[in-house]
Design a protein around this motif. Structure first.
Motif, PDB file in Angstrom:
ATOM      1  N   ALA A   1      11.141   6.633   0.892  1.00 22.71           N
ATOM      2  CA  ALA A   1      10.116   5.687   0.456  1.00 22.71           C
ATOM      3  C   ALA A   1      10.223   4.343   1.167  1.00 22.71           C
ATOM      4  O   ALA A   1      11.308   3.793   1.337  1.00 22.71           O
ATOM      5  CB  ALA A   1      10.210   5.478  -1.049  1.00 22.71           C
ATOM      6  N   ARG A   2       9.052   3.861   1.620  1.00 20.86           N
ATOM      7  CA  ARG A   2       8.915   2.540   2.222  1.00 20.86           C
ATOM      8  C   ARG A   2       9.772   2.366   3.475  1.00 20.86           C
ATOM      9  O   ARG A   2      10.276   1.282   3.758  1.00 20.86           O
ATOM     10  CB  ARG A   2       9.209   1.457   1.184  1.00 20.86           C
ATOM     11  CG  ARG A   2       8.338   1.628  -0.059  1.00 20.86           C
ATOM     12  CD  ARG A   2       8.244   0.425  -0.925  1.00 20.86           C
ATOM     13  NE  ARG A   2       7.200   0.628  -1.927  1.00 20.86           N
ATOM     14  CZ  ARG A   2       6.621  -0.337  -2.630  1.00 20.86           C
ATOM     15  NH1 ARG A   2       6.980  -1.594  -2.420  1.00 20.86           N
ATOM     16  NH2 ARG A   2       5.690  -0.072  -3.518  1.00 20.86           N
ATOM     17  N   THR A   3       9.931   3.487   4.217  1.00 19.86           N
ATOM     18  CA  THR A   3      10.608   3.434   5.510  1.00 19.86           C
ATOM     19  C   THR A   3       9.718   4.102   6.556  1.00 19.86           C
ATOM     20  O   THR A   3       8.876   4.939   6.213  1.00 19.86           O
ATOM     21  CB  THR A   3      11.963   4.170   5.487  1.00 19.86           C
ATOM     22  OG1 THR A   3      11.730   5.589   5.385  1.00 19.86           O
ATOM     23  CG2 THR A   3      12.824   3.702   4.320  1.00 19.86           C
ATOM     24  N   PRO A   4       9.896   3.750   7.841  1.00 15.42           N
ATOM     25  CA  PRO A   4       9.106   4.400   8.896  1.00 15.42           C
ATOM     26  C   PRO A   4       9.310   5.909   8.935  1.00 15.42           C
ATOM     27  O   PRO A   4       8.453   6.646   9.412  1.00 15.42           O
ATOM     28  CB  PRO A   4       9.615   3.736  10.178  1.00 15.42           C
ATOM     29  CG  PRO A   4      10.141   2.410   9.737  1.00 15.42           C
ATOM     30  CD  PRO A   4      10.724   2.654   8.366  1.00 15.42           C
ATOM     31  N   ALA A   5      10.459   6.383   8.416  1.00 19.01           N
ATOM     32  CA  ALA A   5      10.743   7.822   8.446  1.00 19.01           C
ATOM     33  C   ALA A   5       9.746   8.609   7.611  1.00 19.01           C
ATOM     34  O   ALA A   5       9.438   9.765   7.932  1.00 19.01           O
ATOM     35  CB  ALA A   5      12.163   8.082   7.956  1.00 19.01           C
ATOM     36  N   LEU A   6       9.215   8.010   6.529  1.00 26.38           N
ATOM     37  CA  LEU A   6       8.211   8.708   5.721  1.00 26.38           C
ATOM     38  C   LEU A   6       6.878   8.759   6.464  1.00 26.38           C
ATOM     39  O   LEU A   6       6.164   9.766   6.410  1.00 26.38           O
ATOM     40  CB  LEU A   6       8.040   8.029   4.370  1.00 26.38           C
ATOM     41  CG  LEU A   6       7.110   8.739   3.381  1.00 26.38           C
ATOM     42  CD1 LEU A   6       7.546  10.186   3.142  1.00 26.38           C
ATOM     43  CD2 LEU A   6       7.041   7.982   2.054  1.00 26.38           C
ATOM     44  N   ASP A   7       6.559   7.696   7.185  1.00 21.39           N
ATOM     45  CA  ASP A   7       5.336   7.691   8.000  1.00 21.39           C
ATOM     46  C   ASP A   7       5.345   8.847   9.000  1.00 21.39           C
ATOM     47  O   ASP A   7       4.286   9.388   9.343  1.00 21.39           O
ATOM     48  CB  ASP A   7       5.203   6.378   8.771  1.00 21.39           C
ATOM     49  CG  ASP A   7       4.822   5.206   7.881  1.00 21.39           C
ATOM     50  OD1 ASP A   7       4.956   5.338   6.646  1.00 21.39           O
ATOM     51  OD2 ASP A   7       4.407   4.160   8.408  1.00 21.39           O
ATOM     52  N   ASP A   8       6.522   9.228   9.472  1.00 20.19           N
ATOM     53  CA  ASP A   8       6.626  10.297  10.461  1.00 20.19           C
ATOM     54  C   ASP A   8       6.162  11.644   9.914  1.00 20.19           C
ATOM     55  O   ASP A   8       5.874  12.562  10.683  1.00 20.19           O
ATOM     56  CB  ASP A   8       8.067  10.420  10.968  1.00 20.19           C
ATOM     57  CG  ASP A   8       8.499   9.228  11.802  1.00 20.19           C
ATOM     58  OD1 ASP A   8       7.617   8.490  12.279  1.00 20.19           O
ATOM     59  OD2 ASP A   8       9.730   9.035  11.957  1.00 20.19           O
ATOM     60  N   HIS A   9       6.104  11.783   8.600  1.00 18.51           N
ATOM     61  CA  HIS A   9       5.663  13.036   7.980  1.00 18.51           C
ATOM     62  C   HIS A   9       4.141  13.097   7.807  1.00 18.51           C
ATOM     63  O   HIS A   9       3.610  14.137   7.403  1.00 18.51           O
ATOM     64  CB  HIS A   9       6.332  13.221   6.620  1.00 18.51           C
ATOM     65  CG  HIS A   9       7.780  13.580   6.698  1.00 18.51           C
ATOM     66  ND1 HIS A   9       8.232  14.883   6.801  1.00 18.51           N
ATOM     67  CD2 HIS A   9       8.891  12.792   6.714  1.00 18.51           C
ATOM     68  CE1 HIS A   9       9.550  14.890   6.859  1.00 18.51           C
ATOM     69  NE2 HIS A   9       9.979  13.638   6.810  1.00 18.51           N
ATOM     70  N   LEU A  10       3.457  12.005   8.096  1.00 17.83           N
ATOM     71  CA  LEU A  10       2.003  11.973   7.943  1.00 17.83           C
ATOM     72  C   LEU A  10       1.321  12.853   9.000  1.00 17.83           C
ATOM     73  O   LEU A  10       1.696  12.835  10.170  1.00 17.83           O
ATOM     74  CB  LEU A  10       1.466  10.547   8.076  1.00 17.83           C
ATOM     75  CG  LEU A  10       1.569   9.642   6.854  1.00 17.83           C
ATOM     76  CD1 LEU A  10       1.041   8.260   7.216  1.00 17.83           C
ATOM     77  CD2 LEU A  10       0.792  10.210   5.682  1.00 17.83           C
TER      78      LEU A  10
END
Length: 301
Positions: free
Chosen positions: A223-232
């Protein structure tokens, strides 16, 4: 003056493998918080105890939700034979029982009656509206009411396992608005033994598959890290069932302003619904007419 919604202008899809015991709304709220997104929604509710694909749309991708909602979906589920419940699943009270247990051959023969264009009565404990109120609310209050049958397209319904005499595992591919609980209930009635769902998993929905989904634990962890954006996934994934046409820079500019824009037709014909792209990015969805796309939805990415 309307309050400005806080959050990031982020667009795309996050495919969640929903766990049992969590509502679809709770999953969407968790994803919106984790990605700090201004806007989020899902493409097709799952019952709280069901697991599997819950595709969460963020930002401009919410405009593509109807195309996933209308797409085919596949479910794997286990029916408990010999018992009917008031909710048509294991969460409800047993209201009828039977000692009858059909053979594998009888089950397979009965499945044929649930394939193709059928009429289905949703469960009383469901979100369908009765005179403006949710059916589940009326059911919880003990109201006496009837739910009208509605059409459903079932492309496939097969038996995949028979663990024991009391249980049968099925897989179903169907269109919009299908209730697996109703299939279990009606199959039990057709077999003369009653039935209800004890386990339900959506294994894919349109272009999205459960095995590619992220878990809620991972959403919390990232949550609230660039790593979660990578799953988009890109919002264009939500348009997978529509044909694509390409447009020029001028056509894209006109479409973004809500005006018809010139496109290169490809394999579409006059009157077809399709989506236009420019440099690989979705610009608009609309109707193709005489070399132009007449937009119905415009993407402001």
């Amino acid at each position: 003056m309307a309050r400005k919604r806080k959050g990031r202008d982020i667009s795309g899809w996050l495919v969640v493998d929903k766990p049992a015991g969590m509502t679809s709304t709770a999953v969407v709220n968790k994803v919106r918080w984790a990605l700090e997104a201004k806007k989020a929604g899902h493409a097709g509710t799952l019952d709280p105890e069901a697991t599997g694909v819950l595709a969460v749309a963020l930002g401009e991708a919410t405009k593509t939700v109807p195309y996933i909602t209308d797409a085919l979906k596949a479910y794997r589920f286990i029916v408990r034979l010999g018992q009917a419940t008031n909710t048509d699943d294991a969460e409800g009270e047993v209201i009828a029982e039977s000692d009858a247990r059909p053979s594998d051959e009888e089950i397979k023969a009965a499945l044929g009656g649930f394939i193709g264009d059928i009429m289905q009565v949703p469960p009383k404990f469901s979100a369908v509206k009765i005179d403006g109120q949710r059916a589940y609310k009326l059911a919880r209050e003990g109201e006496d009411f009837e739910v009208e049958a509605r059409p459903l397209w079932v492309e496939e319904l097969v038996m995949t396992d028979r663990p024991d005499a009391d249980h049968v595992e099925l897989e179903m591919t169907c269109g919009k608005g299908g209730y697996v609980r109703s299939i279990a209930r009606d199959l039990g009635e057709a077999l003369g033994c009653h039935g209800h769902v004890v386990r339900l998993r959506r294994i894919w929905s349109g272009p999205f598959e459960a095995e590619d989904g992220i878990s809620i634990d991972q959403v919390d962890e990232l949550a609230r890290t660039p790593a979660l954006d990578d799953h988009l996934l890109p919002l264009e994934q939500g348009l997978a069932d529509l044909p694509e046409v390409k447009c020029t820079a001028d056509g894209a500019a006109r479409l973004r302003n809500g005006n018809p824009g010139i496109v290169m037709p490809g394999e579409v014909e006059y009157g077809d619904e399709c989506w236009a792209s420019y440099q690989g990015k979705a610009v608009a969805v609309g109707i193709f007419k005489a070399g132009e796309l007449h937009p119905s939805r415009v993407f402001l990415t």
